[in-house]
Design a protein around this motif. Structure first.
Motif, PDB file in Angstrom:
ATOM      1  N   LYS A 124       0.822  -1.197   0.000  1.00 16.02           N
ATOM      2  CA  LYS A 124       0.000   0.000   0.000  1.00 16.02           C
ATOM      3  C   LYS A 124       0.859   1.251   0.000  1.00 16.02           C
ATOM      4  CE  LYS A 124      -3.726  -2.307   2.504  1.00 16.02           C
ATOM      5  NZ  LYS A 124      -4.514  -2.312   3.751  1.00 16.02           N
ATOM      6  N   ASN A 125       0.448   2.228  -0.781  1.00 15.35           N
ATOM      7  CA  ASN A 125       1.143   3.508  -0.829  1.00 15.35           C
ATOM      8  C   ASN A 125       0.861   4.275   0.448  1.00 15.35           C
ATOM      9  OD1 ASN A 125       1.924   6.206  -1.422  1.00 15.35           O
ATOM     10  ND2 ASN A 125       1.845   5.701  -3.599  1.00 15.35           N
ATOM     11  N   PRO A 126       1.900   4.841   1.072  1.00 14.29           N
ATOM     12  CA  PRO A 126       1.652   5.600   2.300  1.00 14.29           C
ATOM     13  C   PRO A 126       0.748   6.800   2.066  1.00 14.29           C
ATOM     14  CG  PRO A 126       3.922   5.868   1.582  1.00 14.29           C
ATOM     15  CD  PRO A 126       3.322   4.762   0.760  1.00 14.29           C
ATOM     16  N   MET A 127       0.691   7.303   0.829  1.00 15.64           N
ATOM     17  CA  MET A 127      -0.199   8.413   0.508  1.00 15.64           C
ATOM     18  C   MET A 127      -1.387   7.866  -0.270  1.00 15.64           C
ATOM     19  SD  MET A 127       0.969  11.105   1.917  1.00 15.64           S
ATOM     20  CE  MET A 127       0.107  12.418   1.075  1.00 15.64           C
ATOM     21  N   GLU A 128      -2.382   7.312   0.429  1.00 20.36           N
ATOM     22  CA  GLU A 128      -3.568   6.810  -0.213  1.00 20.36           C
ATOM     23  C   GLU A 128      -4.482   7.970  -0.568  1.00 20.36           C
ATOM     24  OE1 GLU A 128      -5.070   4.162   2.664  1.00 20.36           O
ATOM     25  OE2 GLU A 128      -3.679   2.526   2.164  1.00 20.36           O
ATOM     26  N   THR A 129      -5.522   7.710  -1.362  1.00 20.97           N
ATOM     27  CA  THR A 129      -6.446   8.762  -1.752  1.00 20.97           C
ATOM     28  C   THR A 129      -7.829   8.484  -1.191  1.00 20.97           C
ATOM     29  OG1 THR A 129      -6.942   7.626  -3.821  1.00 20.97           O
ATOM     30  CG2 THR A 129      -5.183   9.270  -3.868  1.00 20.97           C
ATOM     31  N   ALA A 130      -8.574   9.525  -0.955  1.00 20.06           N
ATOM     32  CA  ALA A 130      -9.945   9.415  -0.470  1.00 20.06           C
ATOM     33  C   ALA A 130     -10.801  10.456  -1.168  1.00 20.06           C
ATOM     34  CB  ALA A 130      -9.983   9.616   1.042  1.00 20.06           C
ATOM     35  N   LYS A 131     -12.068  10.137  -1.374  1.00 20.09           N
ATOM     36  CA  LYS A 131     -12.986  11.069  -2.026  1.00 20.09           C
ATOM     37  C   LYS A 131     -13.546  12.033  -0.996  1.00 20.09           C
ATOM     38  CE  LYS A 131     -14.364   7.979  -5.773  1.00 20.09           C
ATOM     39  NZ  LYS A 131     -15.495   7.300  -6.463  1.00 20.09           N
ATOM     40  N   ARG A 132     -13.549  13.339  -1.356  1.00 17.81           N
ATOM     41  CA  ARG A 132     -14.071  14.348  -0.447  1.00 17.81           C
ATOM     42  C   ARG A 132     -14.711  15.448  -1.277  1.00 17.81           C
ATOM     43  NH1 ARG A 132      -9.848  16.767   3.638  1.00 17.81           N
ATOM     44  NH2 ARG A 132      -9.889  14.572   4.270  1.00 17.81           N
ATOM     45  N   PRO A 133     -15.927  15.887  -0.960  1.00 15.63           N
ATOM     46  CA  PRO A 133     -16.560  16.952  -1.740  1.00 15.63           C
ATOM     47  C   PRO A 133     -15.851  18.282  -1.529  1.00 15.63           C
ATOM     48  CG  PRO A 133     -17.873  16.407   0.196  1.00 15.63           C
ATOM     49  CD  PRO A 133     -16.784  15.391   0.113  1.00 15.63           C
ATOM     50  N   ASN A 134     -15.704  19.062  -2.610  1.00 14.18           N
ATOM     51  CA  ASN A 134     -15.096  20.383  -2.483  1.00 14.18           C
ATOM     52  C   ASN A 134     -16.174  21.443  -2.304  1.00 14.18           C
ATOM     53  OD1 ASN A 134     -16.178  20.762  -5.024  1.00 14.18           O
ATOM     54  ND2 ASN A 134     -14.231  20.382  -6.094  1.00 14.18           N
ATOM     55  N   LEU A 135     -15.788  22.719  -2.293  1.00 15.79           N
ATOM     56  CA  LEU A 135     -16.739  23.803  -2.033  1.00 15.79           C
ATOM     57  C   LEU A 135     -17.810  23.903  -3.100  1.00 15.79           C
ATOM     58  CD1 LEU A 135     -14.298  26.567  -0.742  1.00 15.79           C
ATOM     59  CD2 LEU A 135     -15.783  25.062   0.596  1.00 15.79           C
ATOM     60  N   ALA A 136     -17.507  23.489  -4.313  1.00 17.33           N
ATOM     61  CA  ALA A 136     -18.472  23.573  -5.409  1.00 17.33           C
ATOM     62  C   ALA A 136     -19.421  22.383  -5.417  1.00 17.33           C
ATOM     63  CB  ALA A 136     -17.745  23.668  -6.751  1.00 17.33           C
ATOM     64  N   GLY A 137     -19.242  21.453  -4.486  1.00 13.38           N
ATOM     65  CA  GLY A 137     -20.109  20.295  -4.430  1.00 13.38           C
ATOM     66  C   GLY A 137     -19.596  19.103  -5.209  1.00 13.38           C
ATOM     67  N   ALA A 138     -18.499  19.284  -5.951  1.00 11.30           N
ATOM     68  CA  ALA A 138     -17.944  18.180  -6.730  1.00 11.30           C
ATOM     69  C   ALA A 138     -17.071  17.311  -5.835  1.00 11.30           C
ATOM     70  CB  ALA A 138     -17.134  18.719  -7.904  1.00 11.30           C
ATOM     71  N   THR A 139     -16.888  16.070  -6.253  1.00 12.02           N
ATOM     72  CA  THR A 139     -16.055  15.140  -5.500  1.00 12.02           C
ATOM     73  C   THR A 139     -14.629  15.192  -6.015  1.00 12.02           C
ATOM     74  OG1 THR A 139     -17.918  13.682  -5.107  1.00 12.02           O
ATOM     75  CG2 THR A 139     -15.720  12.750  -4.813  1.00 12.02           C
ATOM     76  N   ALA A 140     -13.680  15.360  -5.125  1.00 13.54           N
ATOM     77  CA  ALA A 140     -12.265  15.447  -5.519  1.00 13.54           C
ATOM     78  C   ALA A 140     -11.466  14.419  -4.736  1.00 13.54           C
ATOM     79  CB  ALA A 140     -11.726  16.848  -5.245  1.00 13.54           C
ATOM     80  N   LEU A 141     -10.357  13.993  -5.329  1.00 15.83           N
ATOM     81  CA  LEU A 141      -9.449  13.066  -4.661  1.00 15.83           C
ATOM     82  C   LEU A 141      -8.429  13.855  -3.856  1.00 15.83           C
ATOM     83  CD1 LEU A 141      -8.781  10.424  -7.460  1.00 15.83           C
ATOM     84  CD2 LEU A 141     -10.236  10.167  -5.455  1.00 15.83           C
ATOM     85  N   VAL A 142      -8.295  13.540  -2.590  1.00 17.11           N
ATOM     86  CA  VAL A 142      -7.330  14.233  -1.742  1.00 17.11           C
ATOM     87  C   VAL A 142      -6.435  13.182  -1.097  1.00 17.11           C
ATOM     88  CG1 VAL A 142      -8.846  16.172  -1.249  1.00 17.11           C
ATOM     89  CG2 VAL A 142      -8.910  14.159   0.226  1.00 17.11           C
ATOM     90  N   PRO A 143      -5.190  13.528  -0.813  1.00 14.99           N
ATOM     91  CA  PRO A 143      -4.289  12.542  -0.199  1.00 14.99           C
ATOM     92  C   PRO A 143      -4.724  12.172   1.205  1.00 14.99           C
ATOM     93  CG  PRO A 143      -3.279  14.704  -0.226  1.00 14.99           C
ATOM     94  CD  PRO A 143      -4.541  14.815  -1.039  1.00 14.99           C
ATOM     95  N   LYS A 144      -4.556  10.919   1.541  1.00 16.00           N
ATOM     96  CA  LYS A 144      -4.867  10.414   2.878  1.00 16.00           C
ATOM     97  C   LYS A 144      -3.604   9.789   3.457  1.00 16.00           C
ATOM     98  CE  LYS A 144      -7.718   6.954   5.237  1.00 16.00           C
ATOM     99  NZ  LYS A 144      -8.697   5.856   5.029  1.00 16.00           N
ATOM    100  N   LEU A 145      -3.109  10.366   4.515  1.00 17.71           N
ATOM    101  CA  LEU A 145      -1.849   9.912   5.092  1.00 17.71           C
ATOM    102  C   LEU A 145      -2.063   8.647   5.910  1.00 17.71           C
ATOM    103  CD1 LEU A 145       1.155  10.481   5.588  1.00 17.71           C
ATOM    104  CD2 LEU A 145       0.491  11.798   7.601  1.00 17.71           C
ATOM    105  N   ASN A 146      -1.253   7.633   5.611  1.00 17.44           N
ATOM    106  CA  ASN A 146      -1.291   6.379   6.371  1.00 17.44           C
ATOM    107  C   ASN A 146      -0.042   6.329   7.248  1.00 17.44           C
ATOM    108  OD1 ASN A 146      -1.372   3.785   7.340  1.00 17.44           O
ATOM    109  ND2 ASN A 146      -1.924   2.856   5.393  1.00 17.44           N
ATOM    110  N   ILE A 147      -0.234   6.384   8.557  1.00 15.78           N
ATOM    111  CA  ILE A 147       0.915   6.416   9.461  1.00 15.78           C
ATOM    112  C   ILE A 147       1.268   5.040   9.996  1.00 15.78           C
ATOM    113  CG2 ILE A 147       0.453   8.801  10.144  1.00 15.78           C
ATOM    114  CD1 ILE A 147      -0.733   7.700  12.754  1.00 15.78           C
ATOM    115  N   ASN A 148       0.491   4.027   9.649  1.00 20.91           N
ATOM    116  CA  ASN A 148       0.777   2.680  10.132  1.00 20.91           C
ATOM    117  C   ASN A 148       1.980   2.097   9.410  1.00 20.91           C
ATOM    118  OD1 ASN A 148      -1.443   2.670  11.889  1.00 20.91           O
ATOM    119  ND2 ASN A 148      -2.814   2.039  10.239  1.00 20.91           N
ATOM    120  N   ALA A 149       2.777   1.315  10.124  1.00 20.36           N
ATOM    121  CA  ALA A 149       3.912   0.638   9.499  1.00 20.36           C
ATOM    122  C   ALA A 149       3.397  -0.415   8.520  1.00 20.36           C
ATOM    123  CB  ALA A 149       4.781  -0.019  10.566  1.00 20.36           C
ATOM    124  N   LEU A 150       4.242  -0.789   7.563  1.00 21.30           N
ATOM    125  CA  LEU A 150       3.872  -1.856   6.645  1.00 21.30           C
ATOM    126  C   LEU A 150       3.693  -3.162   7.406  1.00 21.30           C
ATOM    127  CD1 LEU A 150       6.348  -1.207   3.681  1.00 21.30           C
ATOM    128  CD2 LEU A 150       4.025  -0.363   3.949  1.00 21.30           C
TER     129      LEU A 150
END
Length: 300
Positions: free
Chosen positions: A7-33
């Motif tokens: 797994k990439n330590p910088m995973e992505t998650a869907k989050r709505p932006n101010l315009a109401g559209a869904t955008a991909l934003v980085p999700k930090l994974n701090i767990n060890a492999l």
């Protein structure tokens, strides 16, 4: 055999932006492999090592030899205080020695003992025996060259004269203590040493950050130093440094100093090197490959 990437330590998650559209934003994974993910990273690193040119592998190994030598020198400095009792002295000295592997893992360098983990690549048929042995030979001699260069510079810097010569005396005593045991004892100490070193290297591969790497390796590395196990690359500094200090006039009253010579150094390094290979290859590399290798249903 098809493998999947960890797994990439910088995973992505869907989050709505101010315009109401869904955008991909980085999700930090701090767990060890996980151990399985770590195994894949270890094997990928082993394949990359076989792709280094001879020159790059040798220079990188010289850096590792010098880095471990700095850790060994740090050990000599902090344990030369006669006021410290035996147990705390070993523990504090072990922590100081950790600087060497911290530099190797965080700055990047080829360390012979850590490269014992390449046996898992051999078991997974990702590298050939010839490729692995070629890397080991180049890296072993590169580590030795880096350690010897540091010995020369330390001698020229007059570091052995610190604390009214206590550092030089300790360098002789440490080296003498490493060449007096019988070969079999040194061999077993080498096995035990590299079990802990290779586990520390695996922790480094599993870590997500520099601070994780540093904290993760402190206890395994300080532990093997405190327990008196034999690390061939550390001895590439300890033994020549002890012999050099002896030639400079230090440690004249150290027991066993008379047996410290070039043949004694080769005697120790032969036992420590073979023990390190067996400890890291069999008890860490092959063990974790067996536990985490991806197999077909028939193989399982």
């Amino acid at each position: 055999m098809q493998s999947t990437s960890p797994k990439n330590p910088m995973e992505t998650a869907k989050r709505p932006n101010l315009a109401g559209a869904t955008a991909l934003v980085p999700k930090l994974n701090i767990n060890a492999l996980t151990p399985a993910e770590t195994e894949e990273v270890v094997e990928n690193a082993g394949v990359a090592k076989t792709r280094l040119t001879d020159g790059r592998a040798f220079v990188s190994a010289m850096l590792a030899g010098a880095f471990i030598g700095f850790g060994a020198l740090f050990f000599l400095i902090v344990t030369s205080d006669p006021a410290m009792t035996w147990g705390p002295k070993r523990f504090v000295g072990g922590l100081a020695f950790c600087m060497g592997l911290v530099l190797v893992l965080c700055c990047g360098a080829e360390l012979f003992t850590g490269n014992s983990l390449m046996v898992s690549d051999l078991a997974a048929r990702k590298v050939t025996l010839r490729q692995m042995l070629r890397n080991w030979i180049i890296v072993w001699f590169g580590n030795l060259a880096g350690a010897l260069l540091l010995v020369l510079l330390v001698a020229l810097a007059g570091t052995m004269g610190l604390a009214d010569g206590a550092v030089g005396d300790l360098a002789v005593a440490t080296a003498a203590a490493k060449v007096t045991p019988d070969w079999g004892t040194l061999f077993v100490r080498g096995i035990l040493c590299n079990v802990l070193v290779c586990l520390a290297v695996r922790i480094g591969f599993a870590a997500r950050s520099v601070s994780d790497k540093v904290l993760g390796i402190l206890l395994p590395i300080s532990g093997f130093v405190a327990m008196g196990f034999e690390h061939c690359v550390a001895n590439m500094f300890f033994l020549p440094m002890g012999l050099t200090a002896k030639l400079l006039g230090f440690g004249a009253e150290v027991a066993g100093a008379g047996s410290l010579d070039v043949l004694a150094i080769a005697y120790n390094l032969s036992a420590a090197t073979l023990g390190n290979i067996l400890g890291g290859s069999l008890f860490v590399a092959l063990a974790y490959w067996y536990l985490n290798a991806k197999r077909s249903s028939k193989q399982a």
